[in-house]
Design an enzyme around this catalytic site. Structure first.
Site, PDB file in Angstrom:
ATOM      1  N   LYS A  42       0.843  -1.205   0.000  1.00  0.00           N
ATOM      2  CA  LYS A  42       0.000   0.000   0.000  1.00  0.00           C
ATOM      3  C   LYS A  42       0.870   1.245   0.000  1.00  0.00           C
ATOM      4  O   LYS A  42       0.666   2.162  -0.794  1.00  0.00           O
ATOM      5  CB  LYS A  42      -0.884  -0.042   1.253  1.00  0.00           C
ATOM      6  N   ARG A 112      -3.324   3.002   8.749  1.00  0.00           N
ATOM      7  CA  ARG A 112      -3.640   1.685   8.145  1.00  0.00           C
ATOM      8  C   ARG A 112      -2.399   0.810   8.117  1.00  0.00           C
ATOM      9  O   ARG A 112      -1.304   1.297   7.859  1.00  0.00           O
ATOM     10  CB  ARG A 112      -4.092   1.857   6.692  1.00  0.00           C
ATOM     11  N   GLY A 121      -5.646 -10.905   7.355  1.00  0.00           N
ATOM     12  CA  GLY A 121      -5.608 -11.244   8.779  1.00  0.00           C
ATOM     13  C   GLY A 121      -5.069 -10.119   9.652  1.00  0.00           C
ATOM     14  O   GLY A 121      -4.930 -10.279  10.854  1.00  0.00           O
ATOM     15  N   MET A 123      -4.508  -5.951  11.132  1.00  0.00           N
ATOM     16  CA  MET A 123      -5.333  -4.921  11.749  1.00  0.00           C
ATOM     17  C   MET A 123      -6.063  -4.080  10.691  1.00  0.00           C
ATOM     18  O   MET A 123      -5.558  -3.864   9.607  1.00  0.00           O
ATOM     19  CB  MET A 123      -4.434  -4.006  12.567  1.00  0.00           C
ATOM     20  N   ARG A 356      -4.303  -0.719  -6.043  1.00  0.00           N
ATOM     21  CA  ARG A 356      -3.603  -2.013  -6.023  1.00  0.00           C
ATOM     22  C   ARG A 356      -4.068  -2.826  -7.234  1.00  0.00           C
ATOM     23  O   ARG A 356      -5.097  -2.478  -7.836  1.00  0.00           O
ATOM     24  CB  ARG A 356      -3.913  -2.774  -4.735  1.00  0.00           C
ATOM     25  N   HIS A 475     -11.736 -45.410  -8.177  1.00  0.00           N
ATOM     26  CA  HIS A 475     -12.430 -45.661  -9.436  1.00  0.00           C
ATOM     27  C   HIS A 475     -13.323 -44.477  -9.803  1.00  0.00           C
ATOM     28  O   HIS A 475     -13.308 -43.979 -10.934  1.00  0.00           O
ATOM     29  CB  HIS A 475     -13.261 -46.948  -9.284  1.00  0.00           C
ATOM     30  N   ARG A 583      -6.873 -46.900 -21.696  1.00  0.00           N
ATOM     31  CA  ARG A 583      -6.990 -48.015 -20.740  1.00  0.00           C
ATOM     32  C   ARG A 583      -7.997 -48.990 -21.330  1.00  0.00           C
ATOM     33  O   ARG A 583      -9.206 -48.762 -21.261  1.00  0.00           O
ATOM     34  CB  ARG A 583      -7.503 -47.511 -19.392  1.00  0.00           C
ATOM     35  N   ARG A 639      -2.844 -49.380 -24.128  1.00  0.00           N
ATOM     36  CA  ARG A 639      -2.282 -50.213 -23.062  1.00  0.00           C
ATOM     37  C   ARG A 639      -3.024 -51.544 -23.018  1.00  0.00           C
ATOM     38  O   ARG A 639      -4.260 -51.574 -23.001  1.00  0.00           O
ATOM     39  CB  ARG A 639      -2.437 -49.506 -21.716  1.00  0.00           C
ATOM     40  N   GLU A 784       5.806 -48.319 -13.417  1.00  0.00           N
ATOM     41  CA  GLU A 784       4.920 -48.001 -12.290  1.00  0.00           C
ATOM     42  C   GLU A 784       5.252 -48.842 -11.053  1.00  0.00           C
ATOM     43  O   GLU A 784       4.496 -48.888 -10.099  1.00  0.00           O
ATOM     44  CB  GLU A 784       3.442 -48.114 -12.686  1.00  0.00           C
ATOM     45  N   SER A 803       6.376 -45.083 -20.229  1.00  0.00           N
ATOM     46  CA  SER A 803       5.382 -44.115 -19.774  1.00  0.00           C
ATOM     47  C   SER A 803       5.229 -44.328 -18.276  1.00  0.00           C
ATOM     48  O   SER A 803       4.896 -45.433 -17.835  1.00  0.00           O
ATOM     49  CB  SER A 803       4.051 -44.330 -20.503  1.00  0.00           C
ATOM     50  N   GLY A 805       3.575 -44.555 -14.994  1.00  0.00           N
ATOM     51  CA  GLY A 805       2.241 -44.655 -14.389  1.00  0.00           C
ATOM     52  C   GLY A 805       2.382 -44.170 -12.954  1.00  0.00           C
ATOM     53  O   GLY A 805       2.589 -44.954 -12.028  1.00  0.00           O
ATOM     54  N   THR A 806       2.312 -42.884 -12.803  1.00  0.00           N
ATOM     55  CA  THR A 806       2.656 -42.298 -11.500  1.00  0.00           C
ATOM     56  C   THR A 806       1.611 -42.585 -10.423  1.00  0.00           C
ATOM     57  O   THR A 806       1.896 -42.400  -9.245  1.00  0.00           O
ATOM     58  CB  THR A 806       2.883 -40.778 -11.636  1.00  0.00           C
ATOM     59  N   ASN A 807       0.425 -43.057 -10.823  1.00  0.00           N
ATOM     60  CA  ASN A 807      -0.552 -43.449  -9.778  1.00  0.00           C
ATOM     61  C   ASN A 807      -0.007 -44.669  -9.041  1.00  0.00           C
ATOM     62  O   ASN A 807       0.120 -44.689  -7.821  1.00  0.00           O
ATOM     63  CB  ASN A 807      -1.907 -43.827 -10.394  1.00  0.00           C
ATOM     64  N   ASP A 808       0.315 -45.686  -9.826  1.00  0.00           N
ATOM     65  CA  ASP A 808       0.837 -46.891  -9.196  1.00  0.00           C
ATOM     66  C   ASP A 808       2.242 -46.682  -8.665  1.00  0.00           C
ATOM     67  O   ASP A 808       2.609 -47.221  -7.625  1.00  0.00           O
ATOM     68  CB  ASP A 808       0.810 -48.067 -10.194  1.00  0.00           C
ATOM     69  N   CYS A 871       1.692 -40.779 -17.677  1.00  0.00           N
ATOM     70  CA  CYS A 871       0.263 -40.903 -17.945  1.00  0.00           C
ATOM     71  C   CYS A 871      -0.565 -41.105 -16.675  1.00  0.00           C
ATOM     72  O   CYS A 871      -1.761 -41.337 -16.745  1.00  0.00           O
ATOM     73  CB  CYS A 871      -0.023 -42.008 -18.947  1.00  0.00           C
ATOM     74  N   TYR A 891       6.647 -35.882 -22.909  1.00  0.00           N
ATOM     75  CA  TYR A 891       5.253 -35.415 -22.951  1.00  0.00           C
ATOM     76  C   TYR A 891       4.536 -35.855 -21.682  1.00  0.00           C
ATOM     77  O   TYR A 891       4.955 -36.787 -21.000  1.00  0.00           O
ATOM     78  CB  TYR A 891       4.515 -35.967 -24.188  1.00  0.00           C
TER      79      TYR A 891
HETATM   80  C1  PEP Z   1      -0.912 -45.284 -13.295  1.00  0.00           C
HETATM   81  O1  PEP Z   1      -0.758 -46.211 -12.513  1.00  0.00           O
HETATM   82  O2  PEP Z   1      -0.424 -44.157 -13.116  1.00  0.00           O
HETATM   83  C2  PEP Z   1      -1.723 -45.467 -14.508  1.00  0.00           C
HETATM   84  C3  PEP Z   1      -1.791 -44.534 -15.417  1.00  0.00           C
HETATM   85  O3  PEP Z   1      -2.416 -46.628 -14.602  1.00  0.00           O
HETATM   86  P1  PEP Z   1      -3.793 -46.916 -13.825  1.00  0.00           P
HETATM   87  O4  PEP Z   1      -4.204 -45.637 -13.134  1.00  0.00           O
HETATM   88  O5  PEP Z   1      -4.749 -47.356 -14.854  1.00  0.00           O
HETATM   89  O6  PEP Z   1      -3.372 -47.977 -12.873  1.00  0.00           O
HETATM   90 MG    MG Z   2      -1.246 -48.211 -13.183  1.00  0.00          MG
END
Ligand code: PEP
Ligand code: MG
Length: 914
Positions: A42, A112, A121, A123, A356, A475, A583, A639, A784, A803, A805-808, A871, A891
């Site tokens: 300010k 102020r 947060g 005064m 501002r 799911h 998938r 896949r 994965e 690729s 599979g970062t979930n697993d 992925c 990618y």
């Molecule tokens: C994963 O595991 O990141 C993945 C892309 O496969 P899925 O989620 O189908 O297990």
């Molecule tokens: Mg997987």
């Protein structure tokens, strides 16, 4: 009180007047960022506006260094600070011709807080410092405006009593309400001078009783205490909590701005208001705001009087409007950003009190960014940087109407796994959801404890999905994101009673099937109401421009996770450069296909299994053909089947219930025929139950999935590869450019690939030869499992692409089950900030990210042209995208609805934006 010039030059300078731009800049080596740190946002902006010749009421800023020294000294002003403040007040007196504490011609000031970053947060403001009984009385007679004078005075006592002396404001408000009743006034505007005088007297009594201290009558004491209160507010609980949440450092300190008061409430040639240099909702380049004639600043925001739109000022005070427009343009040019300003007109003279950068909607953000490039104010890079990836979501999904949200509270909240808003009647059963939606044209919200593949038809028919269990990669979350259905999962407060078709929230709220629910997938909130929505447009021209500029800057490719031709077409429309993950098990979610998959999994003889597999082939072929056509000229990664068995098998629990029910009903059958039918049904269900029990695994997510299933049922992957190449060959025979990539999931040992790949390649060759075509293709693997990452050098001998599979990979690296992560201990870890980010949302750089780095390095050592993608769900997360950019991923692949977000995030990563 004047201080020797020599002495000033030797001492730390704690105070800068608004007209000391050159001095501040010199002290900080022309570093504007440093100025903001020293004077707060300010103070820096007021300094700047003053230099630009904009009429700002004279004032000064006590620096953040003053605050930090005060706090470090145990809440004592450091040497010289107060002397410098007195000197600054004297300078203000010189400029304004008024005198602080004078009865005849008093200077009044506001105080102020103003930290480097705006902090709600902290005064609040104190106005009208410099008044006491005597000065107020004289002001009343001298100006012939007693009401004006006493209203100013009571505001001072009220604000001072609240923010400096700590009396709860509700007490003061109760006094005003009682006074209104006594004076028969409908609102504050109808209270006269004597009423305000009586109110002020009572305020002072209240302060005395509450605090045991007097309201200070000495203006200098008022100023001193107000300044100290601002300093102390830096360490107030609200401010600390806010900084914690916003990630702001605790050692920055706050500045204090002391500014000459100007009054918008001295007659009909005076006014006060707030305005933006552009429309904050649409971004249109027109002034937007509100004002009130004959009023003080807070009246505009308090809502006690109906404000006028700023355009009306054009008619009421054309010259003033003209000046506002010029100020807005000047400040915009200077800050190269839309401005949010406060102004006061005192007897025909316009003053700017604050400016501002303005807060705005996503729609306004993109329009302003593009307009400012056209106006030559900012570069394309800057325009791209200004739009935050999450703002793109606004254009992809309906949103709850912000106006409707003002008057309603949510009933529960859960995980915001799929963005956008959905409104509809509750169905607890997927068949009912489908019937209501398809046959009766209703908008439906499917509410389930959790979802399974045989619920998908209900999810697709519904406008939105709610589950009481499950996490970000459950799911329900995966499927909802995939199809762009707004979804909130893991809403633990909801207790679903499927038998009685109702749900309970807490002790008292019971909601029945058929009642309306509105859900916000952006923040995970749920409302018990039929709320209106607004539907934005992905083809917004400004957004398209920003995205096309983003494409010029980014280095990462962006593909989509798409399982159906429709998805693929949408993904392409949103800018996907291929499919990074199809998938194939999702292709079997349709009602007519699921039983065949179940038959294939549960078959007890090779013939039975072979039959089921052949029944799947034509279905697969036509699906793949659709994908290749939709993605002509772009890579399509298919896949091979990776069905977690528990998701595809009927539930043993349900089967048991059905059997019990059938057995009970046996007593009531009247005909032998009915009885025979029931016996047959019991026999068949018992067999299925036995098979389901035999296939049941303790840890299905770590069980017979992916390539492991492929190893046990070799015909399965062969059928899929045949279907892929039959589809690709048909397209190629027509001259289409098809680029299939076959991906093998859940590999942990190169041996799995070595066994699989040879026969699959033979089938591909055989099919292509049959069709007389030759298609370039790749066979690769998902990474994965940590073992695959750590042995990537070996894996890449056979795999032509990776690729992640970062979930697993997150599940297996952390050893946290992805299905119930967000309802268990992980929540505690996040709440206690042991973990900063949920590893299922943003790639964990130290563990998963490190494994990825190893895999990329070692994989490329074996195969320098190895194609590398991601992925998992992280492929659409801006923070993870940044990491992918840094570690050499080629990618990312994400759901079609996140493709535009990923394009922008990839550009941000390339332009190195945090
Ligand atoms: C994963 O595991 O990141 C993945 C892309 O496969 P899925 O989620 O189908 O297990
Ligand atoms: Mg997987």
């Amino acid at each position: 009180m004047a201080i020797e010039k020599k002495a000033i030059s030797d001492m730390k300078k704690y105070i800068y007047l608004f007209d000391e731009y050159d001095e501040v800049m010199a002290a900080l080596d022309q570093n504007w960022d440093g100025v903001r740190g020293l004077l707060g946002g300010k103070g820096a902006n007021l300094l700047d506006a003053t230099r630009l010749g904009i009429p700002v009421p004279p004032g000064f800023t006590v620096t953040t260094v003053g605050c930090n020294d005060y706090l470090a000294a145990g809440e004592q002003f450091p040497a010289h600070l107060w002397d410098q403040a007195l000197e600054a007040v004297a300078r203000l007196e010189g400029t304004t011709g008024k005198k602080f504490g004078s009865v005849e011609n008093p200077l009044l000031v506001s105080c102020r807080s103003g930290a480097r970053f705006s902090m709600p947060g902290m005064m609040d403001t104190i106005l009208n410092i410099g008044l006491n009984d005597e000065i107020a009385a004289k002001l009343a007679t001298r100006t012939h405006r007693p009401r004006f004078a006493y209203d100013l005075y009571r505001r001072l006592v009220q604000m001072f009593g609240g923010v400096v002396m700590g009396v709860p404001d509700e007490v003061f408000e109760a006094v005003i309400t009682a006074q209104r009743r006594e004076s028969n006034a409908r609102n504050d505007a109808e209270l006269d001078a004597s009423a305000w005088k009586a109110v002020t007297l009572r305020f002072k009594e209240i302060i005395r009783t509450y605090t045991g201290k007097e309201f200070p009558t000495d203006p200098y004491e008022q100023l001193r205490q107000a300044t100290e209160a601002v300093f102390r507010s830096w360490n107030g609980k609200r401010a600390i909590d806010y900084r914690e949440a916003a990630g702001i450092d605790h050692d920055l300190g706050t500045a204090v701005n002391i500014q000459t008061m100007v009054f918008g409430n001295v007659g009909d040639d005076s006014a006060t208001g707030v305005f933006m240099s552009r429309n904050a909702t649409t971004g249109e380049p027109v002034l937007e705001g509100d004002y009130l004639i004959n009023a003080q600043g807070e009246d505009v925001v308090a809502g006690t009087r109906t404000t006028l739109p700023i355009l009306q000022l054009k008619t009421d005070m054309p010259q003033m409007y003209d000046q506002l427009e010029k100020i807005a343009r000047r400040l915009e040019q200077h800050h190269r950003n839309m401005q949010d300003m406060e102004f006061t007109i005192e007897q025909g003279k316009l003053w700017l009190l604050q400016t501002r950068d303005g807060k705005r909607t996503a729609q306004a953000e993109v329009r302003i960014a593009v307009d400012m490039v056209d106006e030559g104010l900012i570069s394309r890079e800057e325009a791209v940087i200004r739009v935050k990836p999450d703002q793109v979501d606004f254009f992809l999904h309906p949103q709850l109407d912000p106006d409707a949200l003002k008057d309603i509270q949510p009933i529960a909240n859960g995980l915001n796994v799929s963005p956008g808003a959905a409104v509809g009647v509750i169905a607890f059963d997927p068949d009912l959801a489908q019937r209501w939606a398809k046959e009766e044209g209703k908008s439906v919200i499917l509410v389930r404890p959790e979802t399974r593949p045989d619920d998908v038809h209900g999810m697709l028919a519904a406008k939105g999905v709610v589950t009481s269990k499950g996490g970000r990669t459950s799911h329900a979350a995966l499927v909802a994101r995939q199809f762009g259905k707004p979804a909130v999962v893991g809403v633990e407060a909801i207790e679903i009673d499927l038998d009685n078709h109702l749900m309970r929230i807490g002790e008292n709220l019971v909601i029945e099937e058929g009642e309306y629910l509105s859900i916000d997938g952006n923040n995970g909130l749920i409302y018990y109401a039929d709320l209106p929505t607004v539907v934005p447009d992905i083809n917004n021209p400004s957004l398209l421009k920003i995205l096309s500029w983003a494409d010029e800057f980014r280095k990462l490719g962006v593909r989509a996770n798409a399982d159906y031709p429709d998805d693929a077409r949408r993904a392409r429309e949103y800018g996907a450069q291929g499919i990074g993950l199809c998938r194939t098990e999702h292709m079997f979610f349709q009602e007519d296909r699921l039983p065949i998959v179940q038959r294939m999994i549960m078959a007890t003889t090779p013939t039975e299994r072979a039959e089921a597999i052949s029944a799947l082939l034509p279905m697969q072929r036509s699906d793949f053909e659709g994908l290749f056509r939709a993605m002509e000229g772009q890579p399509v990664i298919i896949r091979l089947l990776d069905p977690p068995l528990h998701e595809f098998l009927p539930s043993a629990h349900d089967l048991m219930l059905e059997l019990t029910d059938l057995k009970l009903r046996m007593q009531h059958f009247s005909s032998l025929k009915e009885m025979d039918q029931a016996l047959e049904e019991i026999r068949s269900k018992s067999e299925i139950l036995q098979r389901v029990e035999a296939l049941q695994e303790s840890n299905p997510m770590l069980g017979t999935r992916g390539v492991r299933l492929g190893m046990l049922i070799p015909g399965l992957y062969k059928m899929q590869v045949r279907a892929i190449f039959e589809a690709a060959s048909r397209c190629a025979a027509e001259g289409l450019d098809v680029r299939p990539e076959v991906m093998i999931p859940l590999v942990s040992h190169v041996g799995e690939l070595d066994i699989m790949v040879g026969p699959l390649k033979e089938i591909a060759r055989e099919v292509m030869d049959d069709h007389g075509v030759d298609i370039a293709y790749l066979i690769g693997t998902m990474i994965e499992i940590p073992r695959a990452a750590l042995t990537a050098g070996e894996v890449a001998r056979t795999a032509e692409f990776f690729s992640f599979g970062t979930n697993d990979l997150t599940q297996t690296t952390y050893g946290i089950s992805r299905d119930d992560a967000e309802t268990g201990f992980l929540v505690h870890y996040l709440q206690t900030r042991l973990l900063r980010d949920n590893p299922f949302t943003s790639i964990d750089p130290g563990g998963v990210g490190r494994l990825m780095q190893i895999a990329i390095k070692e994989g490329k050592m074996t195969r320098p042209d190895l194609e590398i993608g991601v992925c998992g769900e992280h492929g659409g997360d801006p923070k993870s995208i940044r990491l992918c950019h840094q570690i050499g991923v080629d990618y990312v692949s994400c759901s079609p609805f996140r493709v535009p977000i990923a394009r922008l995030a990839a550009a941000h990563a390339a332009l190195s934006v945090d």
